[in-house]
Enzyme design. Structure first.
Site, mmCIF file in Angstrom:
data_model
loop_
_atom_site.group_PDB
_atom_site.id
_atom_site.type_symbol
_atom_site.label_atom_id
_atom_site.label_comp_id
_atom_site.label_asym_id
_atom_site.label_seq_id
_atom_site.Cartn_x
_atom_site.Cartn_y
_atom_site.Cartn_z
ATOM 1 N N HIS A 51 2.360 -8.134 -3.946
ATOM 2 C CA HIS A 51 3.408 -7.292 -4.508
ATOM 3 C C HIS A 51 4.735 -8.037 -4.375
ATOM 4 O O HIS A 51 4.905 -8.887 -3.489
ATOM 5 C CB HIS A 51 3.488 -5.959 -3.782
ATOM 6 C CG HIS A 51 2.334 -5.053 -4.056
ATOM 7 N ND1 HIS A 51 2.420 -3.690 -3.840
ATOM 8 C CD2 HIS A 51 1.078 -5.290 -4.523
ATOM 9 C CE1 HIS A 51 1.262 -3.127 -4.162
ATOM 10 N NE2 HIS A 51 0.433 -4.082 -4.578
ATOM 11 N N GLU A 53 7.622 -7.238 -3.184
ATOM 12 C CA GLU A 53 8.282 -7.146 -1.875
ATOM 13 C C GLU A 53 7.610 -8.045 -0.844
ATOM 14 O O GLU A 53 8.294 -8.701 -0.049
ATOM 15 C CB GLU A 53 8.286 -5.693 -1.377
ATOM 16 C CG GLU A 53 9.073 -4.733 -2.248
ATOM 17 C CD GLU A 53 8.236 -4.074 -3.351
ATOM 18 O OE1 GLU A 53 8.682 -3.035 -3.874
ATOM 19 O OE2 GLU A 53 7.140 -4.599 -3.703
ATOM 20 N N CYS A 81 5.822 0.649 -2.378
ATOM 21 C CA CYS A 81 4.591 1.383 -2.093
ATOM 22 C C CYS A 81 4.376 1.428 -0.581
ATOM 23 O O CYS A 81 5.086 0.755 0.179
ATOM 24 C CB CYS A 81 3.406 0.708 -2.791
ATOM 25 S SG CYS A 81 2.862 -0.819 -1.982
ATOM 26 N N CYS A 84 3.970 -2.092 1.024
ATOM 27 C CA CYS A 84 5.223 -2.830 1.083
ATOM 28 C C CYS A 84 6.184 -2.217 2.094
ATOM 29 O O CYS A 84 6.881 -2.937 2.812
ATOM 30 C CB CYS A 84 5.847 -2.900 -0.304
ATOM 31 S SG CYS A 84 4.874 -3.907 -1.452
#
Length: 154
Positions: A51, A53, A81, A84
């Site tokens: 992801h 992040e 999310c 993250c």
């Protein structure tokens, strides 16, 4: 104050789409400078943890040579999310700035509601089963850690 950093995160999110990733970008900022940036690379890297992040946090930690990003801010094109958010927490990042929220993400097919519900549910009520095995043997590593005089707490 964070607009220029958000614009960079948004540019990364668009670049991610253009290069086969998802529509997410993030930058880690410390002392007014970007120290790490990332775009979603889940599909291109065949890595469900890639992801934006996470990629940005990994880059920031590598740039500074530390796992501790105390004093840093993460600026993400979308509300992080649960995975993250966990990484942000463990990195000791002190502030999250985001553009799109989880409802905006759900509207285009990235619905994290089940993950939020799973994390909040008691273990016995979760959809993903978990079973504890060899708990006493597993404690050996914890005992080694606890006795280690030169450990670096995190």
């Amino acid at each position: 104050m964070y607009e220029s950093f958000m614009r960079r995160a948004i540019a990364l999110s668009c670049q991610g789409v253009d290069t086969g990733g998802g529509p997410f970008g993030a930058v880690v900022v410390k002392d007014g400078d970007i120290i790490g940036e990332g775009m979603n690379r889940v599909v291109p890297n065949a890595d469900p943890t890639a992801h934006a992040e996470i990629v940005a946090i990994r880059a920031a930690c590598a740039a500074l040579g530390t796992h501790d990003l105390t004093g840093a801010v993460i600026v993400s094109s979308c509300e992080p999310c649960p995975m993250c958010l966990g990484a942000i927490w463990w990195a000791r990042i002190g502030l999250v700035i985001y553009g799109n929220d989880r409802m905006d993400a759900a509207a285009i097919g990235f619905d994290d509601a089940a993950l939020y519900a799973e994390v909040a549910a008691p273990q016995e009520a979760r959809r993903l089963p978990a079973r504890r095995v060899l708990a006493e043997e597993a404690l050996s590593a914890f005992q080694l850690w606890q006795a280690k005089p030169d450990k670096v707490p995190y």
